[in-house]
Design a protein around this motif. Structure first.
Motif, PDB file in Angstrom:
ATOM      1  N   GLU A  79       0.812  -1.218   0.000  1.00  0.00           N
ATOM      2  CA  GLU A  79       0.000   0.000   0.000  1.00  0.00           C
ATOM      3  C   GLU A  79       0.847   1.271   0.000  1.00  0.00           C
ATOM      4  N   PRO A 102      -4.370 -11.735  -1.233  1.00  0.00           N
ATOM      5  CA  PRO A 102      -4.041 -10.819  -0.135  1.00  0.00           C
ATOM      6  C   PRO A 102      -4.208 -11.484   1.223  1.00  0.00           C
ATOM      7  N   SER A 116      -0.434  -5.644   7.692  1.00  0.00           N
ATOM      8  CA  SER A 116      -1.565  -4.741   7.426  1.00  0.00           C
ATOM      9  C   SER A 116      -2.566  -4.738   8.589  1.00  0.00           C
ATOM     10  N   LEU A 127      -9.868  -2.519   4.572  1.00  0.00           N
ATOM     11  CA  LEU A 127     -10.329  -2.571   3.179  1.00  0.00           C
ATOM     12  C   LEU A 127      -9.927  -1.306   2.422  1.00  0.00           C
ATOM     13  N   TYR A 130      -5.554  -0.505   3.216  1.00  0.00           N
ATOM     14  CA  TYR A 130      -4.664  -1.533   2.680  1.00  0.00           C
ATOM     15  C   TYR A 130      -5.108  -1.964   1.285  1.00  0.00           C
ATOM     16  N   TRP A 131      -6.310  -2.551   1.195  1.00  0.00           N
ATOM     17  CA  TRP A 131      -6.716  -3.188  -0.054  1.00  0.00           C
ATOM     18  C   TRP A 131      -6.974  -2.181  -1.173  1.00  0.00           C
ATOM     19  N   HIS A 132      -7.782  -1.169  -0.920  1.00  0.00           N
ATOM     20  CA  HIS A 132      -8.102  -0.199  -1.963  1.00  0.00           C
ATOM     21  C   HIS A 132      -6.833   0.505  -2.454  1.00  0.00           C
ATOM     22  N   THR A 134      -3.768  -0.637  -2.351  1.00  0.00           N
ATOM     23  CA  THR A 134      -2.962  -1.606  -3.101  1.00  0.00           C
ATOM     24  C   THR A 134      -3.525  -1.812  -4.502  1.00  0.00           C
ATOM     25  N   LEU A 169     -13.539  -7.578  -1.426  1.00  0.00           N
ATOM     26  CA  LEU A 169     -12.328  -7.386  -2.233  1.00  0.00           C
ATOM     27  C   LEU A 169     -12.691  -7.128  -3.692  1.00  0.00           C
TER      28      LEU A 169
END
Length: 186
Positions: A79, A102, A116, A127, A130-132, A134, A169
């Motif tokens: 990220e 992930p 994370s 979410l 980290y995820w968005h 990334t 995700l």
């Protein structure tokens, strides 16, 4: 690919294809990359120094075995790469394939590296932060027409808390990439 005289499909190497993995997944993607004739460049990211060192070792081992491909391992949170102007400038529109499984929020917690879950202990924050972040970075480095492949599944904790990871995700990925196929693994 083409169909050979035997009627069997054979893969025709496409020189210069590149793969990016924003987590190393214990080097499994790197090993698949090394055995693929289609890819020549690999960039893998992880936060655990021991995993990054193993990936670098494997890349060198394959090179010494005669498989000369470009392998770059970055030991940093994925990220954070969205703010790394050098990384983005070097890799903009570079990767044909992005492959990621992930972390499953708080399912696996490791003591090594900036995890994370430590940085974003709330699921919705994880979410988004980290995820968005990334996925947005991955989109910036994916070639037009490139493929983003996500391996993910829902899970329920031992104390009964359910996380709809597959939906959550995918909802974020769909903001950047057009869904093509969905496969259910059991």
């Amino acid at each position: 690919s083409t169909v050979g005289a035997s009627g069997r499909q054979r893969i025709v190497p496409l020189a210069g294809r590149a793969m990016f993995t924003p987590v190393l997944s214990w080097c499994s993607y790197l090993m698949a990359f090394m055995h693929s004739q289609q890819y020549r460049r690999y960039v893998g990211v992880d936060v655990m120094l021991s995993v990054c060192q193993k990936a670098e070792f494997l890349g060198e081992w394959y090179r010494k075995a005669g498989i000369d491909k470009q392998v770059d391992i970055l030991c940093t949170p994925s990220e954070d790469l969205g703010d790394d102007t050098d990384f983005l400038a070097k890799n903009k529109d570079s990767f044909d394939t992005v492959l990621v499984c992930p972390p499953y929020f708080d399912m696996e917690i490791y003591a090594e590296g900036p995890q994370s879950i430590q940085s974003y202990p709330d699921y919705n924050e994880w979410l988004e932060q980290y995820w968005h972040t990334t996925v947005a970075m991955c989109y910036a480095v994916t070639k037009p027409g490139g493929v983003f492949a996500l391996i993910g599944n829902d899970y329920t904790t031992l104390d009964g808390k359910h996380y709809p990871l597959a939906t959550d995700l995918n909802d974020i990925v769909s903001q950047y990439y057009n869904p093509v196929d969905l496969y259910y693994l059991q």
